[in-house]
Write a protein that holds these residues in place. Structure first.
Motif, PDB file in Angstrom:
ATOM      1  N   ASP A  74     -35.430   8.735  26.439  1.00 58.74           N
ATOM      2  CA  ASP A  74     -35.736   8.389  24.387  1.00 58.74           C
ATOM      3  C   ASP A  74     -34.968   8.220  24.265  1.00 58.74           C
ATOM      4  OD1 ASP A  74     -38.447   9.280  25.125  1.00 58.74           O
ATOM      5  OD2 ASP A  74     -37.223  11.376  25.084  1.00 58.74           O
ATOM      6  N   VAL A  75     -33.817   7.562  24.178  1.00 57.95           N
ATOM      7  CA  VAL A  75     -32.242   8.582  23.203  1.00 57.95           C
ATOM      8  C   VAL A  75     -31.168   7.669  23.897  1.00 57.95           C
ATOM      9  CG1 VAL A  75     -31.320   8.445  21.199  1.00 57.95           C
ATOM     10  CG2 VAL A  75     -33.653   9.639  21.749  1.00 57.95           C
ATOM     11  N   LEU A  76     -30.385   6.497  23.336  1.00 58.31           N
ATOM     12  CA  LEU A  76     -29.457   6.166  23.966  1.00 58.31           C
ATOM     13  C   LEU A  76     -28.035   6.958  23.519  1.00 58.31           C
ATOM     14  CD1 LEU A  76     -28.132   4.189  26.305  1.00 58.31           C
ATOM     15  CD2 LEU A  76     -26.979   3.234  24.269  1.00 58.31           C
ATOM     16  N   LEU A 103     -26.543  23.057  33.201  1.00 61.12           N
ATOM     17  CA  LEU A 103     -27.398  22.114  32.220  1.00 61.12           C
ATOM     18  C   LEU A 103     -28.433  21.516  32.820  1.00 61.12           C
ATOM     19  CD1 LEU A 103     -24.142  20.706  29.642  1.00 61.12           C
ATOM     20  CD2 LEU A 103     -25.912  22.755  29.697  1.00 61.12           C
ATOM     21  N   SER A 104     -29.451  20.498  31.869  1.00 65.09           N
ATOM     22  CA  SER A 104     -30.217  19.370  32.764  1.00 65.09           C
ATOM     23  C   SER A 104     -30.000  18.289  32.289  1.00 65.09           C
ATOM     24  CB  SER A 104     -31.671  19.812  32.215  1.00 65.09           C
ATOM     25  OG  SER A 104     -32.626  18.923  32.445  1.00 65.09           O
ATOM     26  N   VAL A 105     -29.047  17.775  33.455  1.00 63.82           N
ATOM     27  CA  VAL A 105     -28.467  16.649  33.535  1.00 63.82           C
ATOM     28  C   VAL A 105     -28.767  16.157  35.325  1.00 63.82           C
ATOM     29  CG1 VAL A 105     -26.283  15.557  33.363  1.00 63.82           C
ATOM     30  CG2 VAL A 105     -26.525  17.737  32.091  1.00 63.82           C
ATOM     31  N   HIS A 106     -28.835  14.782  35.097  1.00 62.53           N
ATOM     32  CA  HIS A 106     -29.885  13.904  36.113  1.00 62.53           C
ATOM     33  C   HIS A 106     -28.213  12.468  36.361  1.00 62.53           C
ATOM     34  CE1 HIS A 106     -30.481  10.925  38.857  1.00 62.53           C
ATOM     35  NE2 HIS A 106     -30.896   9.791  38.189  1.00 62.53           N
ATOM     36  N   PRO A 140     -38.276  17.966  27.341  1.00 62.97           N
ATOM     37  CA  PRO A 140     -37.274  17.635  26.805  1.00 62.97           C
ATOM     38  C   PRO A 140     -37.126  16.482  26.226  1.00 62.97           C
ATOM     39  CG  PRO A 140     -37.375  17.408  29.163  1.00 62.97           C
ATOM     40  CD  PRO A 140     -38.193  17.793  28.705  1.00 62.97           C
ATOM     41  N   LEU A 141     -36.296  16.598  25.025  1.00 56.52           N
ATOM     42  CA  LEU A 141     -36.067  15.248  24.296  1.00 56.52           C
ATOM     43  C   LEU A 141     -34.723  14.372  25.930  1.00 56.52           C
ATOM     44  CD1 LEU A 141     -36.003  13.088  22.265  1.00 56.52           C
ATOM     45  CD2 LEU A 141     -33.711  14.875  22.043  1.00 56.52           C
ATOM     46  N   ARG A 142     -35.082  13.294  26.263  1.00 56.28           N
ATOM     47  CA  ARG A 142     -35.157  12.396  27.238  1.00 56.28           C
ATOM     48  C   ARG A 142     -33.711  11.564  27.003  1.00 56.28           C
ATOM     49  NH1 ARG A 142     -39.367   9.572  29.583  1.00 56.28           N
ATOM     50  NH2 ARG A 142     -40.187   9.571  27.183  1.00 56.28           N
ATOM     51  N   LEU A 143     -32.267  12.251  27.330  1.00 52.60           N
ATOM     52  CA  LEU A 143     -31.136  10.923  26.294  1.00 52.60           C
ATOM     53  C   LEU A 143     -30.710   9.925  27.745  1.00 52.60           C
ATOM     54  CD1 LEU A 143     -29.000  13.939  24.896  1.00 52.60           C
ATOM     55  CD2 LEU A 143     -30.788  12.522  23.744  1.00 52.60           C
ATOM     56  N   VAL A 144     -30.182   9.277  27.493  1.00 55.69           N
ATOM     57  CA  VAL A 144     -29.749   8.444  28.761  1.00 55.69           C
ATOM     58  C   VAL A 144     -28.327   7.618  28.181  1.00 55.69           C
ATOM     59  CG1 VAL A 144     -30.736   6.389  27.426  1.00 55.69           C
ATOM     60  CG2 VAL A 144     -29.517   6.255  29.578  1.00 55.69           C
ATOM     61  N   TYR A 145     -26.972   7.704  29.409  1.00 56.52           N
ATOM     62  CA  TYR A 145     -25.890   7.564  28.653  1.00 56.52           C
ATOM     63  C   TYR A 145     -25.430   5.885  29.378  1.00 56.52           C
ATOM     64  CZ  TYR A 145     -20.695   7.548  29.242  1.00 56.52           C
ATOM     65  OH  TYR A 145     -19.693   6.887  29.910  1.00 56.52           O
ATOM     66  N   ALA A 185     -30.277  14.807  30.402  1.00 59.41           N
ATOM     67  CA  ALA A 185     -29.600  13.541  29.470  1.00 59.41           C
ATOM     68  C   ALA A 185     -29.809  13.181  31.479  1.00 59.41           C
ATOM     69  CB  ALA A 185     -28.530  14.464  29.734  1.00 59.41           C
ATOM     70  N   SER A 186     -29.142  11.490  31.423  1.00 53.69           N
ATOM     71  CA  SER A 186     -29.256  11.157  32.611  1.00 53.69           C
ATOM     72  C   SER A 186     -28.489  10.182  32.379  1.00 53.69           C
ATOM     73  CB  SER A 186     -30.406   9.714  32.690  1.00 53.69           C
ATOM     74  OG  SER A 186     -31.149  10.815  33.062  1.00 53.69           O
ATOM     75  N   LEU A 187     -26.939  10.480  33.450  1.00 56.76           N
ATOM     76  CA  LEU A 187     -25.975   9.542  33.255  1.00 56.76           C
ATOM     77  C   LEU A 187     -25.772   8.493  34.368  1.00 56.76           C
ATOM     78  CD1 LEU A 187     -25.100  11.893  31.784  1.00 56.76           C
ATOM     79  CD2 LEU A 187     -22.827  11.977  31.772  1.00 56.76           C
ATOM     80  N   TYR A 188     -25.257   7.466  33.883  1.00 55.00           N
ATOM     81  CA  TYR A 188     -25.268   6.048  34.361  1.00 55.00           C
ATOM     82  C   TYR A 188     -24.570   5.135  34.766  1.00 55.00           C
ATOM     83  CZ  TYR A 188     -30.679   6.355  35.431  1.00 55.00           C
ATOM     84  OH  TYR A 188     -31.773   7.350  35.908  1.00 55.00           O
ATOM     85  N   GLY A 189     -23.597   5.332  35.479  1.00 55.08           N
ATOM     86  CA  GLY A 189     -22.242   4.242  35.959  1.00 55.08           C
ATOM     87  C   GLY A 189     -21.627   4.812  36.951  1.00 55.08           C
ATOM     88  N   ALA A 190     -20.807   3.946  37.519  1.00 52.14           N
ATOM     89  CA  ALA A 190     -19.759   3.941  38.331  1.00 52.14           C
ATOM     90  C   ALA A 190     -18.528   5.311  37.344  1.00 52.14           C
ATOM     91  CB  ALA A 190     -19.150   2.691  38.491  1.00 52.14           C
ATOM     92  N   GLU A 191     -18.053   5.801  39.337  1.00 56.90           N
ATOM     93  CA  GLU A 191     -17.494   6.372  38.808  1.00 56.90           C
ATOM     94  C   GLU A 191     -15.718   5.429  39.676  1.00 56.90           C
ATOM     95  OE1 GLU A 191     -17.197  10.041  41.104  1.00 56.90           O
ATOM     96  OE2 GLU A 191     -19.194  10.333  40.939  1.00 56.90           O
TER      97      GLU A 191
END
Length: 566
Positions: free
Chosen positions: A326-328, A305-308, A249-254, A281-287
């Motif tokens: 792959d993409v931000l 969804l395919s979310v990390h 899959p296309l790997r997106l990152v937030y 999609a991978s989501l990095y950040g503090a809550e």
């Protein structure tokens, strides 16, 4: 030069962009031969309010932290005009012997420090990194998490701040900030967008604004250079080969804190229209604890969804994170004023999908190094993702643009030239100024207002204390009354129990008497029937008929027999 940098926080306590930028700029300036001191606010509940903590980092940089736990905040105005910092700052500036003071951010400190420091004769610069001076909520995002078009000289702030300040106090903040912004000799902003946005709100800034793009230390360690042409990589022995079609899959990152203004929910909504096996999609950040409900809702919406969820990350880990994707994606709601992470992604070879808002179009050109979509439009974001999935070679074409972000030393050099220009304009710090007159005259009225404000607060507290004492006395009286009433009720209950016992005994005795009377009645009925039978037999006999005929006796009457009670 002897330089003082003022900021609202520093690592390791605070790790946001302005804090990191201030620390790295100070280290770069010190490496260029300047003496630098950072004055930063910190939170330390175990320490006395407005006390100082002094330290040195590994590079020998002097850092002084001022404790502000917000325990003295008795009014809304003290959040931006707090004279309790003045004496501490005067003492620190005297110790440093500063030639120039650079205010990076005054949130959690006080905007009044700028006129106070300037009145002592120090050349003053101000860095604008967001909308703090125009917006108490900092990002032009209202309480409903919607984009605000602007404060309208404080009028729109009235509704946003209704739970914090009166309408008059909300308008006063804007007017106060406008006066403060007229004081620094130079105002530095990181983007042309922010320069224009602040000029729209404060037109008098036009001649003093200077755009200087940020610079940070370049990342160290090996990283995949996906910015080169695919054929160049193919010609390099042992180098990875980039396909002309995106991998599946296309790997997106937030990358960003999980708050509504950063727009992670727009990304989640966009993913719902794409098969989960095609995009991850991978989501990095503090809550943020105060907005935990938002993060929880994100996770609920991402079900299926395919979310990390990557959580909090250290800046040193960012290059490794980017190398795995792959993409931000930057789906911001607010008007981003610069964006460090975009530049780090481009430098790492990642194209960027970004909202067409704020300063982002200054760095992302649609179709050259990324794709732009309409802000807050999940359908348009989904369109961009599908283009990367369906258009052969698009991802590689977006990667071909070579981007090298300048380092901290280049940024420090530009800032250094600005310092020199300001010092050349106003002259170096004069010898001892007349500090016994100018500063007290400027601040005396504010101290009086604050003293009156604190006195009113103390009077209100005393009144509340008196009311509480009265309430305590009343409660004690009520407690005694309730105890007496409880005792009376207990006595009444005991009497009722005694009466109930007597009634039960009386009921038993009456039942016994009724049974006895019924037995006697049955016996009497049997005797009456017997005598009536005897009388009838005698009357039917010869002598009985004779006596009746001669009326010597009366005919017998039938005595009623009492029916047995059933």
């Amino acid at each position: 030069m002897n330089i003082v940098q003022v900021v609202h926080g520093l690592p390791p306590q605070e790790r946001a962009g302005v804090e990191i930028l201030t620390l790295e700029l100070s280290r770069a300036l010190q490496a260029r031969g300047h003496k630098v001191t950072i004055i930063a606010r910190t939170s330390a509940p175990e320490r006395e309010e407005f006390s100082l903590q002094e330290e040195q980092d590994e590079s020998g940089l002097r850092i002084v932290r001022i404790v502000n736990n917000y325990t003295w905040m008795t009014s809304f105005r003290l959040h931006y005009d707090n004279p309790f910092f003045d004496a501490t700052f005067r003492r620190l500036l005297d110790q440093c012997g500063a030639d120039i003071v650079h205010f990076q951010h005054v949130q959690h400190l006080s905007a009044s420090l700028i006129p106070s420091v300037s009145s002592l004769g120090y050349p003053t610069l101000l860095g604008l990194h967001d909308f703090f001076f125009a917006c108490h909520l900092i990002q032009f995002i209202d309480r409903a998490d919607r984009l605000c078009p602007g404060p309208q000289r404080g009028e729109r702030c009235v509704a946003c701040l209704h739970d914090l300040a009166s309408a008059e106090a909300a308008r006063h903040r804007f007017a106060f900030m406008a006066r403060v912004l007229q004081i620094p000799q130079r105002v530095i902003v990181p983007s042309a967008f922010l320069a224009q946005r602040m000029t729209d709100e404060f037109p008098f800034l036009r001649d003093r604004l200077q755009v200087i793009a940020y610079g940070l230390p370049l990342p160290s360690g090996p990283a995949l250079d996906r910015r080169a042409q695919p054929e160049t990589l193919n010609d390099t022995p042992g180098a990875p080969v980039l396909s002309q079609s995106p991998r599946q899959p296309l790997r997106l990152v937030y990358v960003g804190v999980l708050l509504p203004h950063k727009g992670a929910h727009v990304l989640i909504d966009a993913l719902k229209g794409i098969s989960a096996d095609r995009v991850h999609a991978s989501l990095y950040g503090a809550e943020v604890a105060a907005r935990r409900a938002y993060a929880d809702r994100l996770r609920e919406d991402a079900a299926g969804l395919s979310v990390h969820w990557g959580g909090v990350y250290d800046r040193a880990e960012l290059q490794a994170i980017l190398a795995e994707h792959d993409v931000l994606v930057l789906p911001v709601i607010w008007e981003e004023t610069f964006s460090v992470v975009i530049r780090e992604a481009l430098q790492a070879g990642l194209p960027v999908i970004a909202a067409r808002r704020g300063a982002l179009p200054e760095i992302i050109e649609d179709g050259r190094n990324g794709l732009l979509f309409e802000p807050e439009d999940a359908d348009d974001l989904r369109r961009c993702v599908r283009r990367l999935l369906d258009e052969p070679g698009l991802l590689d074409r977006l990667r071909t643009d070579r981007f090298v972000w300048r380092d901290a030393d280049a940024y420090a050099q530009d800032v250094e030239q600005t310092y020199e220009a300001v010092l050349g304009q106003v002259g170096h710090r004069p010898a001892q100024l007349d500090r016994g007159r100018s500063w007290p005259e400027e601040r005396w009225q504010r101290w009086q207002e604050l003293a009156e404000e604190r006195e009113r607060a103390l009077q209100e507290q005393r009144a509340w204390t008196d009311e509480l004492e009265k309430g305590k006395t009343w409660l004690e009286e009520q407690r005694a009354n309730w105890q007496e009433l409880a005792q009376e009720r207990e006595r009444a209950l005991q009497e009722q129990r005694a009466w109930t016992d007597e009634l039960e005994k009386g009921k038993t005795w009456l039942e016994e008497q009724r049974n006895n009377w019924e037995k006697i009645a049955r016996q009497h009925g049997e005797q009456a029937a017997h005598w009536q039978a005897q009388t009838r037999r005698w009357q039917e006999s010869f002598w009985g008929r004779v006596c009746i005929r001669l009326k010597l006796v009366k005919p017998v009457r039938e005595f009623p027999v009492k029916a047995e009670k059933r």
